[in-house]
Design a protein around this motif. Structure first.
Motif, short mmCIF file in Angstrom:
data_model
loop_
_atom_site.label_atom_id
_atom_site.label_comp_id
_atom_site.label_asym_id
_atom_site.label_seq_id
_atom_site.Cartn_x
_atom_site.Cartn_y
_atom_site.Cartn_z
N ALA A 171 -15.12 -0.31 11.18
CA ALA A 171 -13.70 0.01 11.36
C ALA A 171 -13.43 0.33 12.82
O ALA A 171 -14.33 0.77 13.54
CB ALA A 171 -13.32 1.21 10.49
N LYS A 172 -12.19 0.10 13.25
CA LYS A 172 -11.81 0.44 14.63
C LYS A 172 -11.60 1.93 14.78
O LYS A 172 -11.91 2.50 15.82
CB LYS A 172 -10.56 -0.32 15.04
N THR A 173 -11.03 2.55 13.76
CA THR A 173 -10.88 4.02 13.73
C THR A 173 -11.31 4.50 12.35
O THR A 173 -11.32 3.72 11.39
CB THR A 173 -9.41 4.44 13.98
N LEU A 174 -11.64 5.77 12.26
CA LEU A 174 -12.07 6.30 10.96
C LEU A 174 -10.92 6.34 9.97
O LEU A 174 -11.15 6.32 8.76
CB LEU A 174 -12.69 7.68 11.13
N LYS A 175 -9.69 6.37 10.46
CA LYS A 175 -8.54 6.32 9.55
C LYS A 175 -8.46 4.98 8.83
O LYS A 175 -7.92 4.89 7.73
CB LYS A 175 -7.24 6.58 10.31
N ASP A 176 -9.00 3.94 9.47
CA ASP A 176 -8.99 2.60 8.86
C ASP A 176 -10.06 2.46 7.77
O ASP A 176 -9.98 1.57 6.94
CB ASP A 176 -9.23 1.52 9.91
N ALA A 177 -11.06 3.35 7.78
CA ALA A 177 -12.15 3.27 6.81
C ALA A 177 -11.70 3.88 5.48
O ALA A 177 -10.91 4.82 5.45
CB ALA A 177 -13.37 4.02 7.32
#
Length: 130
Positions: A86-92
């Protein structure tokens, strides 16, 4: 001022040891009339920062692992991003993060040196001084 300091110390200790209960100082004094009891919500809600089954929240488990094994949080985050793709952990997704925390805990227990080598691979390259 003294009460605020006591609350802050208690909160820091709770976070450090992954305790989901609050101290008496944090509850504060009751001033006013009691409200009517609210109807219970349909979905089970976390209690004192813990899940309904008593397990600490995912973020708290990760923080506890980082403290327990003295890991660099920035490097752990970089590793988590790669692990979850993921690019950011929010995207995971939550499942990806749960798998990462379980993987990190298992690896830290089985072979901490190999984990540290993996984490150090995320260090930024050092700039040469001319």
């Amino acid at each position: 001022m003294r009460v605020a300091e006591t609350r802050a110390v208690n909160r820091a200790l709770r976070k450090a040891y992954g305790i989901g209960l609050c101290s008496v100082e944090e509850i504060g004094s009751f001033a006013g009339t009691p409200e009517a009891p609210k109807p219970p919500k349909k979905a089970a809600q976390p209690v004192n920062g813990n899940r309904t089954d008593g397990e600490p929240r995912l973020r708290d488990r990760l923080c506890q692992l980082i403290r327990q094994h003295q890991l660099d949080p920035v490097l752990v985050k970089s590793y988590a991003l790669e692990f979850c793709r993921a690019k950011t952990l929010k995207d995971a997704s939550r499942e990806q993060i749960e798998n990462f925390v379980k993987h990190l805990a298992d690896w830290a227990e089985k072979d901490k040196n190999a984990l540290l080598c993996q984490l150090h691979s995320y260090l930024p390259p050092k700039e040469s001084v001319a």
